[in-house]
Each structure stands twice: as C-alpha cells, then as structure tokens.
Write an enzyme that holds these catalytic residues in place. Structure first.
Site, PDB file in Angstrom:
ATOM      1  N   ASP A  19      37.682 -28.593  16.390  1.00 48.91           N
ATOM      2  CA  ASP A  19      36.241 -28.528  16.116  1.00 48.91           C
ATOM      3  C   ASP A  19      35.740 -29.710  15.276  1.00 48.91           C
ATOM      4  O   ASP A  19      35.097 -29.514  14.225  1.00 48.91           O
ATOM      5  CB  ASP A  19      35.897 -27.210  15.396  1.00 48.91           C
ATOM      6  CG  ASP A  19      36.388 -25.983  16.143  1.00 48.91           C
ATOM      7  OD1 ASP A  19      36.342 -25.992  17.391  1.00 48.91           O
ATOM      8  OD2 ASP A  19      36.812 -25.010  15.488  1.00 48.91           O
ATOM      9  N   GLU A 226      28.913 -22.368  23.584  1.00 47.26           N
ATOM     10  CA  GLU A 226      29.142 -22.527  22.136  1.00 47.26           C
ATOM     11  C   GLU A 226      29.200 -24.008  21.796  1.00 47.26           C
ATOM     12  O   GLU A 226      29.057 -24.873  22.670  1.00 47.26           O
ATOM     13  CB  GLU A 226      30.439 -21.826  21.710  1.00 47.26           C
ATOM     14  CG  GLU A 226      31.688 -22.429  22.319  1.00 47.26           C
ATOM     15  CD  GLU A 226      32.971 -21.675  21.971  1.00 47.26           C
ATOM     16  OE1 GLU A 226      32.926 -20.643  21.284  1.00 47.26           O
ATOM     17  OE2 GLU A 226      34.047 -22.140  22.399  1.00 47.26           O
TER      18      GLU A 226
END
Ligand code: FUB
Length: 327
Positions: A19, A226
């Site tokens: 991430d 997402e």
C-alpha cells in the site's frame, strides 16, 4: 533522479511492505507503507489475513538512489480506539506539521479513519485519542490542491465495508447496489484547517463513462473497488483506483476534485497477488507509479512488497498503460 533501473525489484526486502503512498516532503521522497505480517491466517472476504499492526516509512537515499526503511512510525498498541487491521495509510502536510491518516477497525469491528501528527515526515507520529468524527471505510488518500485546500479521498468495498454505509449509520447487513445500479464511488471531503477533521460531510464521487452514464456496480472491469488516489496534471484531476477482483489499477479524469470523473482506461494491469494498490508522485520533474505485488513471497496475498516504475503521459493527457511484467 530515482533509480528505476533495477527491473521489477522490491524497494526493500527485509520486511513485507504494501500500500505505498508516495509524497515529496522537504525535497525528499517518502513512501508510507503498510507492514505485512508473516502469519498464517486463512484468507476470507473480510480480509482477516491482512492483520497488520504498524506502519513504516521508506525514504530514498539521495546519493545511492536506493530506498531505506526509516523504521516504524506508528504502532497499533499506541492507538486507543483500534482493535485490529491497520490498513493502507497516507500522509499530508500543513503549516509545519505532518499528518498520517490510517484506517483500522475500532473496538466494535467497524473500519474508521484515524489521524496522527508529527513534526517530521519521518515521524514518529502521535495518534489522536479517537478516530476522525464521521469517518468510515478504508484507504485514505491525501490530495493537496494548488489553492491550498487539502482533500481526503477514501473507501473500499467488501472487507473495506463501504457497502455498509449507504446511510449515515453503519448497517452490518448492507450489501450495496445491484449489478444494474450505479456502482458505489469513493468518498471525498475537504479537511479542516487543523487537518484533524472533515470540513464538510464526506460525499460520494461519481465515475461516469464517456457518454455521461454512471459506471455500474456489475461492471467489475471498471467500477471502483478500493485504493483511491488523486493527482493533478496540466490542470486536470486524475482519480485512480483498484478494481478489486479484476485486479487492475484504472483511472478517470475530471475538472474538480469532487467529481464527476470520466473513466479513461487501465493504468496498471494485474500484478502477482490478489490486491493491487498504488500511488502517483512527481519527483524532480518525472512522474512515478509506486505499487505493490506478492512476488517476494511467491504469490502469498498478504505478504507483499512495494515497487516503483516511471509513469508516462500521452500528448492528449491520457496515461500509458503499464504491464508489471515488462517494467
Ligand atoms: O493492505 C490491506 C488492504 O489491501 C488495503 O487497505 C487495500 O487497498 C489492499 O491493498
């Protein structure tokens, strides 16, 4: 200059990282990452195997152009409202202070967004006692506009619980729209001047096709799943995100950070592993895509590694598609 010559190599290998949220602070590149744990937890739709407990920041050493791990910047044990799952973070800056935004489950199991502050971009960050009021879901991304307004964009389906927020109240049984209905969009709001709360209510970003029709929930090749990210290029706003179960990073372009955004196409084709998550940054006049895959663990979904490659624009402002197998 950033060293992207090591083809497809993880930025660091001594821990699993995921991430990546890249920013330039004080003329230096900082990559805020999730820290994947070496645990054996069965995969499920709630994402319980992503059981992360802390965040690290990677910085680029100017002389070698290699990335180093600057260490842990925030741990779950120091955040009173968190029960588990410290997922994708991002950082912002205003008036001499740095802010780390992070999603995690609160004590009742609902994902919320927290904020922690520091005097240096390398932390350590001190968390606020409670999560941001009226925050929900996952994957906060900070966007600083040229007019000094700062926006927080967020959201994620399934494990990220966005389907459960069709009203102002958390609905544990919320399933989201039917396939023929408009897909759920990420949420956005301006941050207050102290960066600790939303200035306005979170609103939904609409993503449309070139005919002006909303992208539908059943359109899994294009709908938002997402990992939203926003950046600006030549006066236009770019919203990029993961399509989840079709494993692509796609993007849309708009004239306003609040939307609407018109779907353009794929930016990054599927990587090794289930999740795909990215950020885009301009550093010393070049554009870079930071992303992750599961190559360091031979494909284990929750043991990922962060990578970087150069990003290029076509003359009409569209982005050149990147195949991670060819970088
Ligand atoms: O790392 C946990 C979750 O996986 C993130 O929040 C998502 O974006 C996906 O990368």
């Amino acid at each position: 200059m950033l060293n992207v010559s090591k083809r497809n190599e993880p930025l660091v290998k001594h821990i699993y990282t995921a991430d990546p949220s890249a920013h330039v602070f004080e003329d230096k590149l900082y990559i805020y990452v999730s820290h994947d744990l070496e645990i054996s937890v069965p995969n499920n739709l709630d994402g319980d195997h992503y059981a992360m407990e802390d965040y690290h920041v990677l910085t680029m050493d100017d002389r070698s152009a290699e990335f180093v791990d600057d260490g842990e910047i925030l741990h779950m044990k120091d955040v009173p409202w968190v029960s588990k799952q410290m997922w994708a973070p991002d950082a912002g800056f205003r008036n001499g202070k740095y802010y780390l935004y992070f999603p995690a489950r609160d004590l009742s199991g609902v994902f919320r967004i927290g904020v922690a502050t520091a005097d240096s971009p390398a932390g350590p960050f001190t968390p606020e006692a409670d999560y941001m009021e009226e925050s929900f879901s996952i994957d906060p991304a900070v966007f600083n506009d040229d007019d000094d307004e700062v926006y927080l964009i967020l959201g994620g389906l399934r494990g990220g619980q966005l389907e459960k927020w069709s009203t102002d109240t958390y609905m544990p049984d919320g399933t989201g729209p039917a396939p023929h209905e408009p897909a759920l969009g990420p949420r956005v709001a301006k941050l207050s001047k102290d960066m600790l709360s939303f200035q306005d209510k979170l609103m939904e970003i609409s993503i449309i096709d070139t005919e002006g029709r909303p992208i539908l929930a059943g359109d899994e090749e294009r709908r938002f799943f997402e990992g939203p990210w926003m950046h600006k290029y030549e006066g236009k706003y770019y919203l990029s995100y993961s399509t989840g179960n079709t494993h692509k990073i796609v993007y849309a372009i708009g004239d306003n950070p609040l939307g609407p955004f018109t779907f353009q196409g794929t930016l990054l084709t599927p990587v090794i592993g289930w999740t795909t998550h990215h950020s885009i940054v301009n550093f010393r006049d070049k554009w870079y895509l930071f992303y992750h895959d599961s190559s360091l663990s031979d494909g284990v979904s929750h043991k990922r590694c962060v990578k970087v490659t150069e990003l290029k624009y076509n003359a009409d402002g569209t982005l050149r598609m990147i195949d991670p197998n060819l970088v």
